[in-house]
Design a protein around this motif. Structure first.
Motif, PDB file in Angstrom:
ATOM      1  N   GLN A  56       0.871  -1.323  -0.117  1.00 40.80           N
ATOM      2  CA  GLN A  56      -0.048  -0.011  -0.158  1.00 40.80           C
ATOM      3  C   GLN A  56       0.925   1.322  -0.244  1.00 40.80           C
ATOM      4  N   GLY A  57       1.916   1.266   0.906  1.00 40.60           N
ATOM      5  CA  GLY A  57       2.895   2.453   0.844  1.00 40.60           C
ATOM      6  C   GLY A  57       3.388   2.722  -0.406  1.00 40.60           C
ATOM      7  N   LEU A  58       3.958   1.544  -1.151  1.00 41.25           N
ATOM      8  CA  LEU A  58       4.656   1.633  -2.637  1.00 41.25           C
ATOM      9  C   LEU A  58       3.496   2.360  -3.427  1.00 41.25           C
ATOM     10  N   ARG A  59       2.443   1.564  -3.464  1.00 46.42           N
ATOM     11  CA  ARG A  59       1.468   2.223  -4.384  1.00 46.42           C
ATOM     12  C   ARG A  59       1.166   3.632  -4.210  1.00 46.42           C
ATOM     13  N   ASN A  60       0.920   3.982  -3.139  1.00 47.48           N
ATOM     14  CA  ASN A  60       0.461   5.398  -2.725  1.00 47.48           C
ATOM     15  C   ASN A  60       1.737   6.290  -2.966  1.00 47.48           C
ATOM     16  N   LYS A  61       2.861   6.025  -2.670  1.00 46.20           N
ATOM     17  CA  LYS A  61       3.917   6.653  -3.004  1.00 46.20           C
ATOM     18  C   LYS A  61       4.324   6.975  -4.538  1.00 46.20           C
ATOM     19  N   MET A  62       4.209   6.059  -5.316  1.00 46.51           N
ATOM     20  CA  MET A  62       4.508   6.133  -6.509  1.00 46.51           C
ATOM     21  C   MET A  62       2.960   6.808  -7.324  1.00 46.51           C
ATOM     22  N   GLU A  63       2.049   6.619  -6.834  1.00 40.07           N
ATOM     23  CA  GLU A  63       0.861   7.538  -7.474  1.00 40.07           C
ATOM     24  C   GLU A  63       1.136   8.835  -7.226  1.00 40.07           C
ATOM     25  N   ARG A  64       1.468   9.000  -6.056  1.00 39.93           N
ATOM     26  CA  ARG A  64       1.485  10.510  -5.723  1.00 39.93           C
ATOM     27  C   ARG A  64       2.861  11.389  -6.339  1.00 39.93           C
ATOM     28  N   GLU A  65       3.882  10.664  -6.203  1.00 41.34           N
ATOM     29  CA  GLU A  65       5.120  11.269  -6.745  1.00 41.34           C
ATOM     30  C   GLU A  65       5.536  10.964  -8.019  1.00 41.34           C
ATOM     31  N   VAL A  66       5.076  10.058  -8.640  1.00 37.01           N
ATOM     32  CA  VAL A  66       5.459   9.888 -10.216  1.00 37.01           C
ATOM     33  C   VAL A  66       4.115   9.760 -11.130  1.00 37.01           C
ATOM     34  N   LEU A  67       3.301   8.688 -11.019  1.00 33.51           N
ATOM     35  CA  LEU A  67       2.110   8.644 -11.754  1.00 33.51           C
ATOM     36  C   LEU A  67       1.383   9.674 -11.871  1.00 33.51           C
ATOM     37  N   SER A  68       0.825  10.313 -11.005  1.00 32.30           N
ATOM     38  CA  SER A  68       0.002  11.610 -11.211  1.00 32.30           C
ATOM     39  C   SER A  68       0.431  12.420 -12.096  1.00 32.30           C
ATOM     40  N   GLU A  69       1.731  12.710 -12.316  1.00 33.24           N
ATOM     41  CA  GLU A  69       2.277  13.720 -13.238  1.00 33.24           C
ATOM     42  C   GLU A  69       1.869  13.081 -14.735  1.00 33.24           C
ATOM     43  N   PHE A  70       1.577  11.961 -14.837  1.00 33.42           N
ATOM     44  CA  PHE A  70       1.200  11.343 -16.190  1.00 33.42           C
ATOM     45  C   PHE A  70      -0.338  10.825 -16.390  1.00 33.42           C
ATOM     46  N   GLY A  71      -1.010  11.065 -15.105  1.00 34.40           N
ATOM     47  CA  GLY A  71      -2.501  10.971 -15.262  1.00 34.40           C
ATOM     48  C   GLY A  71      -2.839   9.582 -15.213  1.00 34.40           C
ATOM     49  N   LEU A  72      -1.862   8.681 -14.166  1.00 38.68           N
ATOM     50  CA  LEU A  72      -2.196   7.259 -14.402  1.00 38.68           C
ATOM     51  C   LEU A  72      -2.259   6.691 -12.961  1.00 38.68           C
ATOM     52  N   SER A  73      -3.090   6.047 -12.731  1.00 41.58           N
ATOM     53  CA  SER A  73      -3.392   5.096 -11.517  1.00 41.58           C
ATOM     54  C   SER A  73      -2.427   3.822 -11.496  1.00 41.58           C
ATOM     55  N   TRP A  74      -2.280   3.555 -10.338  1.00 44.83           N
ATOM     56  CA  TRP A  74      -1.401   2.150 -10.039  1.00 44.83           C
ATOM     57  C   TRP A  74      -1.564   1.060 -11.055  1.00 44.83           C
ATOM     58  N   THR A  75      -2.936   0.743 -11.180  1.00 41.59           N
ATOM     59  CA  THR A  75      -3.475  -0.163 -12.203  1.00 41.59           C
ATOM     60  C   THR A  75      -3.146   0.130 -13.580  1.00 41.59           C
ATOM     61  N   SER A  76      -3.556   1.252 -13.926  1.00 32.55           N
ATOM     62  CA  SER A  76      -3.178   1.642 -15.408  1.00 32.55           C
ATOM     63  C   SER A  76      -1.703   1.695 -15.758  1.00 32.55           C
ATOM     64  N   PHE A  77      -0.816   2.125 -14.805  1.00 28.26           N
ATOM     65  CA  PHE A  77       0.355   2.127 -14.688  1.00 28.26           C
ATOM     66  C   PHE A  77       0.879   0.429 -15.180  1.00 28.26           C
ATOM     67  N   SER A  78       0.276  -0.348 -14.129  1.00 31.97           N
ATOM     68  CA  SER A  78       0.809  -1.924 -14.111  1.00 31.97           C
ATOM     69  C   SER A  78       0.556  -2.395 -15.759  1.00 31.97           C
ATOM     70  N   LEU A  79      -0.839  -2.020 -16.069  1.00 33.86           N
ATOM     71  CA  LEU A  79      -1.061  -2.681 -17.264  1.00 33.86           C
ATOM     72  C   LEU A  79      -0.006  -1.773 -18.637  1.00 33.86           C
ATOM     73  N   LEU A  80       0.060  -0.595 -18.651  1.00 34.76           N
ATOM     74  CA  LEU A  80       0.831  -0.261 -19.516  1.00 34.76           C
ATOM     75  C   LEU A  80       2.183  -0.827 -19.335  1.00 34.76           C
ATOM     76  N   TYR A  81       2.798  -0.926 -18.184  1.00 39.37           N
ATOM     77  CA  TYR A  81       3.962  -1.674 -18.136  1.00 39.37           C
ATOM     78  C   TYR A  81       4.263  -2.872 -18.855  1.00 39.37           C
ATOM     79  N   ASP A  82       3.188  -3.693 -18.426  1.00 38.44           N
ATOM     80  CA  ASP A  82       2.986  -5.101 -18.875  1.00 38.44           C
ATOM     81  C   ASP A  82       2.999  -5.021 -20.542  1.00 38.44           C
TER      82      ASP A  82
END
Length: 181
Positions: A56-82
């Motif tokens: 949960q901490g990893l997910r929240n940190k990455m969504e807040r500090e990295v993914l939000s700039e790209f308009g992505l949630s953790w799940t959308s990033f995971s899919l895009l990464y795959d």
């Protein structure tokens, strides 16, 4: 180290090298010790609780500090990464890889399609099978996004030695394999 606790005996003990539990762990153990159970496996509780907290901490940190700039949630990033790694993947395999349902894949894919980061295609031989593929724009986003994402990964484990990181990965892989996650 005591790993089981009888209901009548409340024992708080350490699970780490410093001899201290997190305050949340102490509260959890004290509450659970009062339940009508024959015994509690405190080590199992500690491992699972801490895996959850880290996830949960990893997910929240990455969504807040990295993914939000790209308009992505953790799940959308995971899919895009795959998709970035495999280019195209069947929705059933994508759901398993991301640890979500096919319905979630469908919803997240629709969002990523609107952003022109991926597209769906039906298998020509079996129309029941749908693949999701990354677009050129999706690749460009991942190429810009991944360096700051990786920096965050490195920061998260910076308190561990390289050997501790390797051992942690090995132990987590065992849990993944044993539970078919």
């Amino acid at each position: 180290m005591i790993t089981k606790i009888q209901r009548e005996v409340v024992v708080i003990h350490s699970f780490n090298d410093d001899g201290e539990l997190l305050s949340d762990e102490k509260d959890t153990m004290n509450l659970l010790a009062k339940l009508p159970l024959d015994s509690l496996d405190l080590d199992a509780i500690s491992v699972v609780t801490n895996i959850y907290r880290v996830a949960q901490g990893l997910r929240n940190k990455m969504e807040r500090e990295v993914l939000s700039e790209f308009g992505l949630s953790w799940t959308s990033f995971s899919l895009l990464y795959d998709l970035w790694i495999w280019k195209s993947i069947e929705t059933k395999k994508l759901a398993k890889s991301a640890g979500v349902t096919k319905a979630t894949i469908s919803n997240v894919t629709k969002t990523l399609e609107r952003k022109e980061l991926c597209y769906r295609k039906v298998d020509n031989r079996d129309r029941r099978i749908t693949y999701v593929a990354i677009t050129d724009k999706g690749k460009e986003v991942m190429e810009r996004l991944y360096p700051p994402f990786h920096k965050g990964e490195v920061e998260i484990v910076s308190g561990l030695t390289v050997d501790e990181q390797k051992n942690t990965s090995k132990l987590l892989r065992t849990i993944i394999r044993e539970n078919n996650f």
